[in-house]
Design a protein around this motif. Structure first.
Motif, PDB file in Angstrom:
ATOM      1  N   GLU A 152     -52.426  64.926 -20.150  1.00  0.00           N
ATOM      2  CA  GLU A 152     -53.290  64.645 -21.303  1.00  0.00           C
ATOM      3  C   GLU A 152     -53.300  63.150 -21.624  1.00  0.00           C
ATOM      4  N   GLU A 153     -52.141  62.511 -21.565  1.00  0.00           N
ATOM      5  CA  GLU A 153     -52.044  61.098 -21.910  1.00  0.00           C
ATOM      6  C   GLU A 153     -52.523  60.188 -20.783  1.00  0.00           C
ATOM      7  N   LYS A 154     -52.601  60.736 -19.564  1.00  0.00           N
ATOM      8  CA  LYS A 154     -53.046  59.980 -18.385  1.00  0.00           C
ATOM      9  C   LYS A 154     -52.154  58.765 -18.124  1.00  0.00           C
ATOM     10  N   VAL A 155     -50.871  58.947 -18.379  1.00  0.00           N
ATOM     11  CA  VAL A 155     -49.864  57.911 -18.143  1.00  0.00           C
ATOM     12  C   VAL A 155     -48.698  58.556 -17.402  1.00  0.00           C
ATOM     13  N   ARG A 156     -48.215  57.880 -16.374  1.00  0.00           N
ATOM     14  CA  ARG A 156     -47.142  58.438 -15.563  1.00  0.00           C
ATOM     15  C   ARG A 156     -45.822  58.482 -16.345  1.00  0.00           C
ATOM     16  N   SER A 157     -45.089  59.568 -16.188  1.00  0.00           N
ATOM     17  CA  SER A 157     -43.747  59.669 -16.747  1.00  0.00           C
ATOM     18  C   SER A 157     -42.748  59.161 -15.716  1.00  0.00           C
ATOM     19  N   VAL A 158     -41.851  58.291 -16.159  1.00  0.00           N
ATOM     20  CA  VAL A 158     -40.858  57.738 -15.232  1.00  0.00           C
ATOM     21  C   VAL A 158     -39.501  58.404 -15.418  1.00  0.00           C
ATOM     22  N   GLY A 159     -39.384  59.244 -16.450  1.00  0.00           N
ATOM     23  CA  GLY A 159     -38.137  59.954 -16.683  1.00  0.00           C
ATOM     24  C   GLY A 159     -38.297  60.955 -17.796  1.00  0.00           C
ATOM     25  N   THR A 160     -37.338  61.864 -17.906  1.00  0.00           N
ATOM     26  CA  THR A 160     -37.328  62.838 -18.994  1.00  0.00           C
ATOM     27  C   THR A 160     -35.960  62.801 -19.677  1.00  0.00           C
ATOM     28  N   ILE A 161     -35.963  63.059 -20.971  1.00  0.00           N
ATOM     29  CA  ILE A 161     -34.726  63.114 -21.748  1.00  0.00           C
ATOM     30  C   ILE A 161     -34.668  64.470 -22.433  1.00  0.00           C
ATOM     31  N   SER A 162     -33.570  65.185 -22.276  1.00  0.00           N
ATOM     32  CA  SER A 162     -33.437  66.506 -22.887  1.00  0.00           C
ATOM     33  C   SER A 162     -33.163  66.375 -24.383  1.00  0.00           C
ATOM     34  N   GLN A 163     -33.288  67.487 -25.092  1.00  0.00           N
ATOM     35  CA  GLN A 163     -33.052  67.481 -26.535  1.00  0.00           C
ATOM     36  C   GLN A 163     -31.655  66.946 -26.838  1.00  0.00           C
ATOM     37  N   ASP A 164     -31.576  66.079 -27.832  1.00  0.00           N
ATOM     38  CA  ASP A 164     -30.336  65.420 -28.258  1.00  0.00           C
ATOM     39  C   ASP A 164     -29.804  64.430 -27.230  1.00  0.00           C
ATOM     40  N   GLY A 165     -30.634  64.086 -26.229  1.00  0.00           N
ATOM     41  CA  GLY A 165     -30.239  63.101 -25.229  1.00  0.00           C
ATOM     42  C   GLY A 165     -30.197  61.700 -25.813  1.00  0.00           C
ATOM     43  N   LEU A 166     -29.367  60.850 -25.231  1.00  0.00           N
ATOM     44  CA  LEU A 166     -29.117  59.502 -25.737  1.00  0.00           C
ATOM     45  C   LEU A 166     -30.095  58.487 -25.161  1.00  0.00           C
ATOM     46  N   LEU A 167     -30.580  57.600 -26.021  1.00  0.00           N
ATOM     47  CA  LEU A 167     -31.379  56.465 -25.570  1.00  0.00           C
ATOM     48  C   LEU A 167     -31.111  55.287 -26.490  1.00  0.00           C
ATOM     49  N   TYR A 168     -31.414  54.090 -26.003  1.00  0.00           N
ATOM     50  CA  TYR A 168     -31.225  52.871 -26.793  1.00  0.00           C
ATOM     51  C   TYR A 168     -32.579  52.208 -27.021  1.00  0.00           C
ATOM     52  N   ILE A 169     -32.836  51.792 -28.253  1.00  0.00           N
ATOM     53  CA  ILE A 169     -34.094  51.120 -28.574  1.00  0.00           C
ATOM     54  C   ILE A 169     -33.945  49.638 -28.262  1.00  0.00           C
TER      55      ILE A 169
END
Length: 606
Positions: A152-169
């Protein structure tokens, strides 16, 4: 007119950790989808709802970890009982007929209890199978939903993060999208898709507790929640991800320990005097640079392999280890003679064309986000000094007014500023005038009206289109009317503040001796700060070479002090920082540990 030099370092730099967690399973995008708003609802009601949702997730996480810990403890007890049982087995004998008869009767009699236990065990096994099937169906649905979102977004996903997964802004965009890092995945997510601030802290607390417990069980030092909290799963290799270098900031350590190596004399015979630095781990790949006998490089990775990853000057790639000398004697020789006395590799291509450039994000030098751009901007603006001031003008050569002048300087560097000073004063990030760096803008106001803008050139100097009488000039900051500065250049994320060991205080800057203080060191990781936002208690981004944490009742916030010849600013505080105690911010946890605790005289900076 000399055109601006767009000097940009390819190296990465380290930034403070700003923790966030995925509300649900989410995609990390390679770019921001067109016309897609990522803003989260920031109303008080929405924040309260977000916090409650995070608390619910944290409770479920804690329950899961409690079950995991209980299983671990049960296995531990069983192992202990088994060991004790083996030890006692030789002592257990049936020594009487009554015992034998009793045992025989129990064996032969119908055992209803055992039958019931068997049914309960079978029911438990079936429930576990049903739960596993439910999880698999849910995972399949999540995968399908993420795939549909990507289409729908027409943008490639480079990764997935599961629920409650950690990321840094790493960076916040104006439209609510965030540039993030998680594991080896870097890309964009919506602010509305993640927990931040107080909500993130709820999950961080649970992960910290579990990670500390895990470290204790394994008799290891606590090193943070990575490994306990899940990180992103890569769908695309880093070298093929266009978002990977969107911002060359990372939460990871970027400066590698120097492991010097010299090209051996053997290269003269085997390689005709030339050692090729390859783009890949084979001799058939492109040659990114060349070296000759006696030249210096540093081994950054794969030191135990036949092909090692090296850096020599700005050349980064793979070299055959058999042609390099990297023993203790070589290291001692380089230290004694000094690295600057050695020649380095010749480049065959620009770094940005080299696919091996970011095989590691580490380097022997830390990256500089915009320091060179600032200097270039001042040099570019200086060439127009002496040109006329023209009211309403925007020509750097034929005449400009104050706002037109700075607008055109910034335009040459790719920034689109508003036209008039009053609007420019609300553009970018407002900072105190005394914190301005070369290239920042300083605004003058009177009776609540912004009437003038200048470009700061450092050391209290300015470059500005002053008035019709003098035109574009070098000036000095007019403190009486200077109300604030704005920072527009994209270096709000850097922690490179000149290094804590750099002596940058002149003798004239020394003021009152505040006494002898205990000095310790910290970084912005959750081990040191124990919180999710990665910034100071006052909301200021931490900067190595600038930020110190103090007891504000002893040294007020914003006070500049001198420690061992270096000027620092009191920008942070902490529960353990009382009275004559100062914490100095550094880029990495390893550096903080290595520096330890010391004492120093602290002086007020004039």
């Amino acid at each position: 007119m000399k055109q601006p030099e767009m000097v940009e370092d390819f190296r990465f730099w380290t930034v403070a950790r700003k923790y966030a967690f995925a509300r649900t399973a989410i995609n990390v995008r390679e770019e921001i989808p067109e016309a897609a708003d990522g803003r989260a609802d920031t109303s008080e009601e929405a924040k309260e709802a977000e916090l409650e949702a995070a608390k619910k997730d944290a409770k479920e996480l804690r329950t899961g970890f409690d079950i995991e810990n209980q299983k671990y403890n049960t296995k531990k007890v069983k192992r202990t009982k088994t060991a004790k049982g083996v030890k006692k087995s030789t002592q257990i004998k049936l020594t009487g007929l009554n015992i034998f008869s009793s045992a025989k009767l129990k064996t032969e009699a119908p055992n209803q209890t055992n039958l019931k236990a068997g049914k309960r065990a079978e029911a438990a096994r079936q429930a576990e199978k049903d739960l596993q099937k439910q999880k698999e169906e849910q995972a399949a649905k999540v995968t399908a939903d993420l795939a549909a979102q990507q289409m729908e977004e027409k943008v490639r996903s480079v990764g997935t993060i599961s629920q409650d997964g950690l990321l840094y802004i790493l960076k916040e965009e104006d439209n609510g999208w965030l540039y993030v890092e998680s594991g080896n995945v870097r890309g964009f997510v919506k602010a509305s898709e993640i927990y931040t601030e107080d909500a993130a802290q709820e999950l961080l607390d649970v992960y910290q507790t579990q990670a500390r417990l895990k470290a204790s069980k394994e008799n290891k030092d606590y090193t943070g929640i990575e490994g306990t909290a899940k990180t992103a799963q890569a769908l695309v290799e880093a070298k093929d991800n266009q978002a990977y270098t969107y911002l060359r900031a990372t939460v990871n350590q970027t400066v590698a320990d120097k492991e010097p190596a010299l090209v051996s004399e053997q290269v003269d015979t085997d390689k005709k005097g030339i050692l090729d630095i390859q783009e890949e781990k084979n001799a058939d790949s492109r040659v990114v640079g060349t070296m000759t006998a006696g030249e210096l490089c540093y081994i950054l990775a794969d030191e135990d392999s036949d092909w090692v990853y090296v850096e020599s000057g700005d050349v980064r790639g793979f070299a055959e280890k058999k042609y390099l000398k990297s023993d203790a004697e070589t290291k001692a020789q380089v230290i004694e003679r000094g690295a600057d006395s050695y020649s380095v590799a010749d480049e065959n291509m620009d770094p940005e064309d080299n696919k091996a450039l970011y095989y590691t994000l580490t380097s022997t030098k830390e990256g500089t986000p915009s320091g060179e751009i600032r200097q270039s901007m001042i040099e570019y603006a200086s060439q127009f000094v002496g040109n006329p001031y023209v009211w309403g003008g925007t020509s750097l050569t034929n005449g400009a007014d104050c706002s037109g002048f700075v607008q055109q300087i910034y335009k040459a560097y790719g920034y689109d500023l508003p036209r008039v000073a009053e609007d420019q004063s609300q553009y970018g990030t407002k900072i105190p005038v005394e914190d301005a760096q070369p290239g920042d803008l300083i605004f003058y106001a009177k009776n609540g009206y912004v009437y003038h803008v200048v470009m700061y050139a450092g050391d209290g100097k300015t470059i500005e289109a002053a008035n019709e009488d003098v035109g574009i000039i070098y000036g000095t900051v007019y403190d009486k009317d200077a109300v604030w500065a704005t920072r527009i250049l994209d270096d709000n994320y850097t922690v490179a503040g000149g290094g804590i060991g750099e002596v940058n205080a002149t003798q004239e800057m020394y003021g009152t001796d505040l006494g002898n203080f205990t000095i310790t060191y910290y970084c912005a990781c959750e081990i040191c700060c124990n919180k999710a936002d990665g910034i100071t208690a006052t909301g200021t981004p931490v900067i190595e070479g600038q930020t110190i944490a103090v007891d504000p009742s002893v040294i007020p916030y914003g006070t500049k002090v001198i420690i061992d010849g270096h000027v620092f600013t009191a920008e942070d505080c902490g529960g353990a920082i009382k009275k004559n105690h100062i914490d100095v911010y550094v880029n990495s946890h390893e550096e903080a540990l290595a520096l330890g605790v010391t004492n120093a005289e602290v002086y007020l900076a004039k």
